[in-house]
Design a protein around this motif. Structure first.
Motif, PDB file in Angstrom:
ATOM      1  N   LEU A  84      42.602 -83.270 -78.354  1.00  0.00           N
ATOM      2  CA  LEU A  84      42.293 -82.553 -79.599  1.00  0.00           C
ATOM      3  C   LEU A  84      43.518 -81.812 -80.122  1.00  0.00           C
ATOM      4  O   LEU A  84      43.842 -81.889 -81.316  1.00  0.00           O
ATOM      5  N   GLU A  85      44.202 -81.097 -79.241  1.00  0.00           N
ATOM      6  CA  GLU A  85      45.399 -80.353 -79.642  1.00  0.00           C
ATOM      7  C   GLU A  85      46.510 -81.283 -80.112  1.00  0.00           C
ATOM      8  O   GLU A  85      47.164 -81.040 -81.121  1.00  0.00           O
ATOM      9  N   THR A  86      46.718 -82.360 -79.377  1.00  0.00           N
ATOM     10  CA  THR A  86      47.789 -83.306 -79.708  1.00  0.00           C
ATOM     11  C   THR A  86      47.497 -84.026 -81.019  1.00  0.00           C
ATOM     12  O   THR A  86      48.383 -84.150 -81.881  1.00  0.00           O
ATOM     13  N   LEU A  87      46.260 -84.492 -81.183  1.00  0.00           N
ATOM     14  CA  LEU A  87      45.922 -85.236 -82.396  1.00  0.00           C
ATOM     15  C   LEU A  87      45.811 -84.336 -83.614  1.00  0.00           C
ATOM     16  O   LEU A  87      45.922 -84.809 -84.751  1.00  0.00           O
ATOM     17  N   ASP A  88      45.633 -83.044 -83.398  1.00  0.00           N
ATOM     18  CA  ASP A  88      45.681 -82.101 -84.508  1.00  0.00           C
ATOM     19  C   ASP A  88      47.100 -82.058 -85.089  1.00  0.00           C
ATOM     20  O   ASP A  88      47.290 -81.997 -86.299  1.00  0.00           O
ATOM     21  N   LYS A  89      48.093 -82.138 -84.212  1.00  0.00           N
ATOM     22  CA  LYS A  89      49.502 -82.142 -84.634  1.00  0.00           C
ATOM     23  C   LYS A  89      49.963 -83.530 -85.091  1.00  0.00           C
ATOM     24  O   LYS A  89      50.783 -83.663 -85.987  1.00  0.00           O
ATOM     25  N   TYR A  90      49.453 -84.581 -84.424  1.00  0.00           N
ATOM     26  CA  TYR A  90      49.887 -85.958 -84.685  1.00  0.00           C
ATOM     27  C   TYR A  90      48.654 -86.842 -84.897  1.00  0.00           C
ATOM     28  O   TYR A  90      48.271 -87.612 -84.012  1.00  0.00           O
ATOM     29  N   PRO A  91      48.020 -86.738 -86.058  1.00  0.00           N
ATOM     30  CA  PRO A  91      46.725 -87.415 -86.261  1.00  0.00           C
ATOM     31  C   PRO A  91      46.763 -88.942 -86.223  1.00  0.00           C
ATOM     32  O   PRO A  91      45.729 -89.564 -86.009  1.00  0.00           O
ATOM     33  N   THR A  92      47.924 -89.549 -86.369  1.00  0.00           N
ATOM     34  CA  THR A  92      47.997 -91.018 -86.343  1.00  0.00           C
ATOM     35  C   THR A  92      48.425 -91.562 -84.977  1.00  0.00           C
ATOM     36  O   THR A  92      48.573 -92.765 -84.815  1.00  0.00           O
ATOM     37  N   LEU A  93      48.620 -90.668 -84.016  1.00  0.00           N
ATOM     38  CA  LEU A  93      49.028 -91.078 -82.675  1.00  0.00           C
ATOM     39  C   LEU A  93      47.996 -92.023 -82.067  1.00  0.00           C
ATOM     40  O   LEU A  93      46.798 -91.790 -82.146  1.00  0.00           O
ATOM     41  N   GLN A  94      48.462 -93.101 -81.464  1.00  0.00           N
ATOM     42  CA  GLN A  94      47.598 -94.069 -80.780  1.00  0.00           C
ATOM     43  C   GLN A  94      47.731 -93.841 -79.281  1.00  0.00           C
ATOM     44  O   GLN A  94      48.840 -93.732 -78.764  1.00  0.00           O
ATOM     45  N   ALA A 115      29.407 -93.548 -70.308  1.00  0.00           N
ATOM     46  CA  ALA A 115      28.973 -92.503 -71.244  1.00  0.00           C
ATOM     47  C   ALA A 115      30.146 -91.621 -71.662  1.00  0.00           C
ATOM     48  O   ALA A 115      30.261 -91.245 -72.842  1.00  0.00           O
ATOM     49  N   HIS A 116      31.043 -91.337 -70.732  1.00  0.00           N
ATOM     50  CA  HIS A 116      32.213 -90.515 -71.056  1.00  0.00           C
ATOM     51  C   HIS A 116      33.205 -91.285 -71.915  1.00  0.00           C
ATOM     52  O   HIS A 116      33.786 -90.736 -72.853  1.00  0.00           O
ATOM     53  N   MET A 117      33.399 -92.547 -71.604  1.00  0.00           N
ATOM     54  CA  MET A 117      34.284 -93.392 -72.404  1.00  0.00           C
ATOM     55  C   MET A 117      33.777 -93.471 -73.842  1.00  0.00           C
ATOM     56  O   MET A 117      34.541 -93.329 -74.800  1.00  0.00           O
ATOM     57  N   LEU A 118      32.465 -93.675 -73.997  1.00  0.00           N
ATOM     58  CA  LEU A 118      31.884 -93.780 -75.337  1.00  0.00           C
ATOM     59  C   LEU A 118      31.976 -92.461 -76.093  1.00  0.00           C
ATOM     60  O   LEU A 118      32.229 -92.457 -77.311  1.00  0.00           O
ATOM     61  N   THR A 119      31.806 -91.350 -75.401  1.00  0.00           N
ATOM     62  CA  THR A 119      31.959 -90.040 -76.043  1.00  0.00           C
ATOM     63  C   THR A 119      33.391 -89.854 -76.527  1.00  0.00           C
ATOM     64  O   THR A 119      33.621 -89.391 -77.652  1.00  0.00           O
ATOM     65  N   LEU A 120      34.352 -90.236 -75.695  1.00  0.00           N
ATOM     66  CA  LEU A 120      35.760 -90.146 -76.104  1.00  0.00           C
ATOM     67  C   LEU A 120      36.043 -91.048 -77.304  1.00  0.00           C
ATOM     68  O   LEU A 120      36.746 -90.655 -78.236  1.00  0.00           O
ATOM     69  N   LEU A 121      35.471 -92.248 -77.301  1.00  0.00           N
ATOM     70  CA  LEU A 121      35.670 -93.160 -78.435  1.00  0.00           C
ATOM     71  C   LEU A 121      35.040 -92.610 -79.710  1.00  0.00           C
ATOM     72  O   LEU A 121      35.588 -92.779 -80.804  1.00  0.00           O
ATOM     73  N   GLN A 122      33.896 -91.959 -79.577  1.00  0.00           N
ATOM     74  CA  GLN A 122      33.260 -91.354 -80.761  1.00  0.00           C
ATOM     75  C   GLN A 122      34.066 -90.170 -81.266  1.00  0.00           C
ATOM     76  O   GLN A 122      34.168 -89.945 -82.472  1.00  0.00           O
ATOM     77  N   THR A 123      34.667 -89.432 -80.359  1.00  0.00           N
ATOM     78  CA  THR A 123      35.464 -88.268 -80.739  1.00  0.00           C
ATOM     79  C   THR A 123      36.797 -88.679 -81.347  1.00  0.00           C
ATOM     80  O   THR A 123      37.285 -88.032 -82.278  1.00  0.00           O
ATOM     81  N   PHE A 124      37.381 -89.750 -80.845  1.00  0.00           N
ATOM     82  CA  PHE A 124      38.696 -90.216 -81.296  1.00  0.00           C
ATOM     83  C   PHE A 124      38.628 -91.698 -81.695  1.00  0.00           C
ATOM     84  O   PHE A 124      39.298 -92.535 -81.089  1.00  0.00           O
TER      85      PHE A 124
END
Length: 159
Positions: A15-25, A36-45
């Motif tokens: 969250l902190e990193t993508l706030d600074k670099y929103p296009t980072l892959q 379930a955790h992988m899917l939550t991460l995919l939904q978040t990012f």
């Protein structure tokens, strides 16, 4: 648990990193967590995160990872040679087995077999999708392949 703490910490860092670099892959290599955790991460990012699966998915007892392979969209999948030799290779070569890109076909086959039966996905489709994702995530690979193709064409050594 330590696993839950590590995931929460990773999510905070993302969250902190993508706030600074929103296009980072981001390539999360050798995922062995819960689906379930992988899917939550995919939904978040949804635009930033990709997951790598290695030979671990070929083992019959890796049931949690089988769920991940079932759920992971192909456009978010990367195939890896990483740290685990696919079970089929280990059975044949035993202690002589080693990590190499030739084992990716076994990993792709395992992922294809774990996909929903309604999707009728083949190992070739899994491998092709993962290759496309890899080149999209690492565009320098595509530049190298393009330069190599051009050099081959110019030399007249096309196969």
């Amino acid at each position: 648990t330590a696993y839950a703490q590590a995931l929460l910490q990773a999510q905070t860092i993302l969250l902190e990193t993508l706030d600074k670099y929103p296009t980072l892959q981001i390539h999360w290599t050798s995922w062995t967590g819960l689906s379930a955790h992988m899917l939550t991460l995919l939904q978040t990012f949804p635009n930033n995160l990709y997951f790598g699966l290695d030979g671990t998915v070929t083992f019959s007892k890796a049931t949690e990872l089988h769920e991940c392979a079932f759920d992971l969209p192909l456009d978010k999948l990367l195939l890896e040679t990483g740290r685990v030799i696919p079970s089929q290779v280990a059975k044949v070569l035993g202690r002589d087995a080693f990590y190499h890109s030739g084992s990716l076909s076994f990993t792709a086959d395992a992922v294809a077999k774990l996909k929903p039966t309604s999707s009728d996905v083949t190992a070739a489709q899994v491998a092709s999708a993962a290759a496309q994702t890899t080149v999209a995530l690492y565009p320098q690979l595509n530049q190298g392949m393009t330069a190599e193709s051009t050099a081959t064409e110019e030399s007249g050594l096309e196969s």
